[in-house]
Motif scaffolding. Structure first.
Motif, PDB file in Angstrom:
ATOM      1  N   GLY A  47     -29.987 -13.165 -41.153  1.00 36.70           N
ATOM      2  CA  GLY A  47     -30.426 -12.256 -40.097  1.00 36.70           C
ATOM      3  C   GLY A  47     -30.054 -12.704 -38.698  1.00 36.70           C
ATOM      4  O   GLY A  47     -30.513 -12.121 -37.718  1.00 36.70           O
ATOM      5  N   ASP A  48     -29.225 -13.741 -38.585  1.00 35.47           N
ATOM      6  CA  ASP A  48     -28.805 -14.240 -37.280  1.00 35.47           C
ATOM      7  C   ASP A  48     -27.454 -13.609 -36.930  1.00 35.47           C
ATOM      8  O   ASP A  48     -26.390 -14.182 -37.172  1.00 35.47           O
ATOM      9  CB  ASP A  48     -28.705 -15.762 -37.297  1.00 35.47           C
ATOM     10  CG  ASP A  48     -28.502 -16.366 -35.920  1.00 35.47           C
ATOM     11  OD1 ASP A  48     -28.049 -15.643 -34.999  1.00 35.47           O
ATOM     12  OD2 ASP A  48     -28.794 -17.566 -35.758  1.00 35.47           O
ATOM     13  N   GLN A  49     -27.520 -12.411 -36.357  1.00 39.47           N
ATOM     14  CA  GLN A  49     -26.298 -11.659 -36.069  1.00 39.47           C
ATOM     15  C   GLN A  49     -25.421 -12.337 -35.021  1.00 39.47           C
ATOM     16  O   GLN A  49     -24.192 -12.289 -35.116  1.00 39.47           O
ATOM     17  CB  GLN A  49     -26.651 -10.243 -35.636  1.00 39.47           C
ATOM     18  CG  GLN A  49     -27.297  -9.465 -36.752  1.00 39.47           C
ATOM     19  CD  GLN A  49     -27.927  -8.174 -36.287  1.00 39.47           C
ATOM     20  OE1 GLN A  49     -28.065  -7.930 -35.095  1.00 39.47           O
ATOM     21  NE2 GLN A  49     -28.322  -7.342 -37.236  1.00 39.47           N
ATOM     22  N   ALA A  50     -26.031 -12.989 -34.049  1.00 34.34           N
ATOM     23  CA  ALA A  50     -25.247 -13.644 -32.999  1.00 34.34           C
ATOM     24  C   ALA A  50     -24.405 -14.781 -33.581  1.00 34.34           C
ATOM     25  O   ALA A  50     -23.213 -14.911 -33.274  1.00 34.34           O
ATOM     26  CB  ALA A  50     -26.169 -14.165 -31.900  1.00 34.34           C
ATOM     27  N   LYS A  51     -25.003 -15.598 -34.424  1.00 29.04           N
ATOM     28  CA  LYS A  51     -24.266 -16.704 -35.053  1.00 29.04           C
ATOM     29  C   LYS A  51     -23.213 -16.171 -36.025  1.00 29.04           C
ATOM     30  O   LYS A  51     -22.107 -16.699 -36.102  1.00 29.04           O
ATOM     31  CB  LYS A  51     -25.215 -17.644 -35.798  1.00 29.04           C
ATOM     32  CG  LYS A  51     -25.926 -18.623 -34.903  1.00 29.04           C
ATOM     33  CD  LYS A  51     -24.945 -19.630 -34.398  1.00 29.04           C
ATOM     34  CE  LYS A  51     -25.616 -20.972 -34.254  1.00 29.04           C
ATOM     35  NZ  LYS A  51     -24.727 -21.932 -33.609  1.00 29.04           N
ATOM     36  N   ILE A  78     -24.512  -2.743 -35.585  1.00 26.25           N
ATOM     37  CA  ILE A  78     -25.913  -3.009 -35.922  1.00 26.25           C
ATOM     38  C   ILE A  78     -26.667  -3.531 -34.701  1.00 26.25           C
ATOM     39  O   ILE A  78     -27.845  -3.249 -34.518  1.00 26.25           O
ATOM     40  CB  ILE A  78     -26.004  -4.003 -37.100  1.00 26.25           C
ATOM     41  CG1 ILE A  78     -25.498  -3.330 -38.379  1.00 26.25           C
ATOM     42  CG2 ILE A  78     -27.422  -4.515 -37.296  1.00 26.25           C
ATOM     43  CD1 ILE A  78     -25.195  -4.286 -39.510  1.00 26.25           C
ATOM     44  N   SER A  79     -25.947  -4.268 -33.850  1.00 25.03           N
ATOM     45  CA  SER A  79     -26.545  -4.837 -32.635  1.00 25.03           C
ATOM     46  C   SER A  79     -26.525  -3.851 -31.463  1.00 25.03           C
ATOM     47  O   SER A  79     -26.844  -4.229 -30.333  1.00 25.03           O
ATOM     48  CB  SER A  79     -25.792  -6.110 -32.237  1.00 25.03           C
ATOM     49  OG  SER A  79     -25.808  -7.046 -33.276  1.00 25.03           O
ATOM     50  N   ASN A  80     -26.095  -2.621 -31.716  1.00 26.81           N
ATOM     51  CA  ASN A  80     -26.006  -1.579 -30.684  1.00 26.81           C
ATOM     52  C   ASN A  80     -25.007  -1.894 -29.584  1.00 26.81           C
ATOM     53  O   ASN A  80     -25.124  -1.387 -28.468  1.00 26.81           O
ATOM     54  CB  ASN A  80     -27.382  -1.264 -30.079  1.00 26.81           C
ATOM     55  CG  ASN A  80     -28.337  -0.738 -31.118  1.00 26.81           C
ATOM     56  OD1 ASN A  80     -27.947   0.035 -31.987  1.00 26.81           O
ATOM     57  ND2 ASN A  80     -29.582  -1.157 -31.034  1.00 26.81           N
ATOM     58  N   ASP A  81     -24.013  -2.717 -29.886  1.00 27.86           N
ATOM     59  CA  ASP A  81     -22.942  -3.023 -28.942  1.00 27.86           C
ATOM     60  C   ASP A  81     -21.758  -2.122 -29.317  1.00 27.86           C
ATOM     61  O   ASP A  81     -20.793  -2.545 -29.951  1.00 27.86           O
ATOM     62  CB  ASP A  81     -22.564  -4.502 -29.030  1.00 27.86           C
ATOM     63  CG  ASP A  81     -21.458  -4.890 -28.058  1.00 27.86           C
ATOM     64  OD1 ASP A  81     -20.947  -4.009 -27.329  1.00 27.86           O
ATOM     65  OD2 ASP A  81     -21.096  -6.089 -28.041  1.00 27.86           O
ATOM     66  N   TYR A  82     -21.853  -0.849 -28.930  1.00 22.33           N
ATOM     67  CA  TYR A  82     -20.909   0.157 -29.394  1.00 22.33           C
ATOM     68  C   TYR A  82     -19.504  -0.025 -28.835  1.00 22.33           C
ATOM     69  O   TYR A  82     -18.529   0.320 -29.494  1.00 22.33           O
ATOM     70  CB  TYR A  82     -21.438   1.558 -29.109  1.00 22.33           C
ATOM     71  CG  TYR A  82     -22.764   1.821 -29.783  1.00 22.33           C
ATOM     72  CD1 TYR A  82     -22.944   1.540 -31.134  1.00 22.33           C
ATOM     73  CD2 TYR A  82     -23.847   2.318 -29.076  1.00 22.33           C
ATOM     74  CE1 TYR A  82     -24.154   1.757 -31.767  1.00 22.33           C
ATOM     75  CE2 TYR A  82     -25.068   2.554 -29.704  1.00 22.33           C
ATOM     76  CZ  TYR A  82     -25.212   2.273 -31.045  1.00 22.33           C
ATOM     77  OH  TYR A  82     -26.402   2.489 -31.663  1.00 22.33           O
ATOM     78  N   LYS A  83     -19.384  -0.550 -27.641  1.00 24.06           N
ATOM     79  CA  LYS A  83     -18.044  -0.761 -27.065  1.00 24.06           C
ATOM     80  C   LYS A  83     -17.282  -1.809 -27.878  1.00 24.06           C
ATOM     81  O   LYS A  83     -16.108  -1.626 -28.197  1.00 24.06           O
ATOM     82  CB  LYS A  83     -18.136  -1.177 -25.590  1.00 24.06           C
ATOM     83  CG  LYS A  83     -18.614  -0.070 -24.685  1.00 24.06           C
ATOM     84  CD  LYS A  83     -17.623   1.071 -24.669  1.00 24.06           C
ATOM     85  CE  LYS A  83     -18.101   2.201 -23.782  1.00 24.06           C
ATOM     86  NZ  LYS A  83     -17.390   3.441 -24.017  1.00 24.06           N
ATOM     87  N   THR A  84     -17.949  -2.915 -28.210  1.00 21.71           N
ATOM     88  CA  THR A  84     -17.311  -3.941 -29.033  1.00 21.71           C
ATOM     89  C   THR A  84     -17.013  -3.388 -30.420  1.00 21.71           C
ATOM     90  O   THR A  84     -15.936  -3.614 -30.975  1.00 21.71           O
ATOM     91  CB  THR A  84     -18.205  -5.199 -29.135  1.00 21.71           C
ATOM     92  OG1 THR A  84     -18.408  -5.723 -27.818  1.00 21.71           O
ATOM     93  CG2 THR A  84     -17.580  -6.264 -30.017  1.00 21.71           C
ATOM     94  N   ALA A  85     -17.966  -2.648 -30.972  1.00 27.52           N
ATOM     95  CA  ALA A  85     -17.761  -2.057 -32.301  1.00 27.52           C
ATOM     96  C   ALA A  85     -16.536  -1.149 -32.287  1.00 27.52           C
ATOM     97  O   ALA A  85     -15.712  -1.203 -33.215  1.00 27.52           O
ATOM     98  CB  ALA A  85     -19.005  -1.288 -32.727  1.00 27.52           C
TER      99      ALA A  85
END
Length: 173
Positions: A47-51, A78-85
């Motif tokens: 569950g550690d999305q950043a790592k 999933i992290s709501n970072d749509y630009k990166t996605a």
């Protein structure tokens, strides 16, 4: 050997021990991108999305392929970072344009960004590639819900279908 031990611990959901062995494997074979992917996958399972993102990006720096770029895109979504996605779904499609889901997610982001023509193009591509016909059932439910709430929308649906039948489902989606 450390990768294999990491797999055993990971299968038992003993992620801390798995990480220890995957880190050793990555140190001993820094050129092996699989070890970086294993680390990313383990952090994701924890569950550690950043790592997870950090390790997948390290793997992508060494060897960019569909799986790694799609994982990065999924984590960003999933992290709501749509630009990166969006950036990474475009890269994933560049690696393998036959995979349906990156087209769906990219189409969704483009629609949110009011880039309707390109959004429809990607949604249409998803529908073409969608062997499970997930899009059709979702669109049917969406149409039914819309008509239940706004019966006058029927004219809109008829117009879309008759104006461009091949892309009608993408418009609905």
């Amino acid at each position: 050997v450390h990768s294999n031990i990491g797999f055993v611990y990971s299968a038992k959901k003993e992620y801390e021990q798995a990480l220890e062995h995957f880190h050793v494997a990555a140190e001993k074979a820094p050129e092996n991108t699989q070890n970086l992917i294993f680390l990313g996958g383990t952090y994701l399972a924890m569950g550690d999305q950043a790592k997870a993102m950090e390790w997948y990006k390290k793997a992508e720096e060494k060897k960019s392929d569909f799986y790694v770029t799609n994982q990065i895109a999924d984590i960003a979504r999933i992290s709501n970072d749509y630009k990166t996605a969006e950036v990474y779904y475009r890269k994933a499609i560049g690696h393998d344009a036959t995979q349906p889901l990156p087209h769906l997610y990219l189409g969704t982001f483009l629609a949110l960004d009011k880039k309707d023509d390109e959004a429809i193009k990607h949604c249409y591509k998803f529908i073409q590639l969608d062997k499970e016909k997930v899009a059709l059932s979702i669109a049917k439910n969406l149409i039914k819900e819309t008509l239940d709430k706004a019966p006058n929308a029927e004219e809109f649906f008829k117009e879309v279908i008759t104006s461009n039948p091949d892309e009608a489902l993408a418009h609905f989606y």
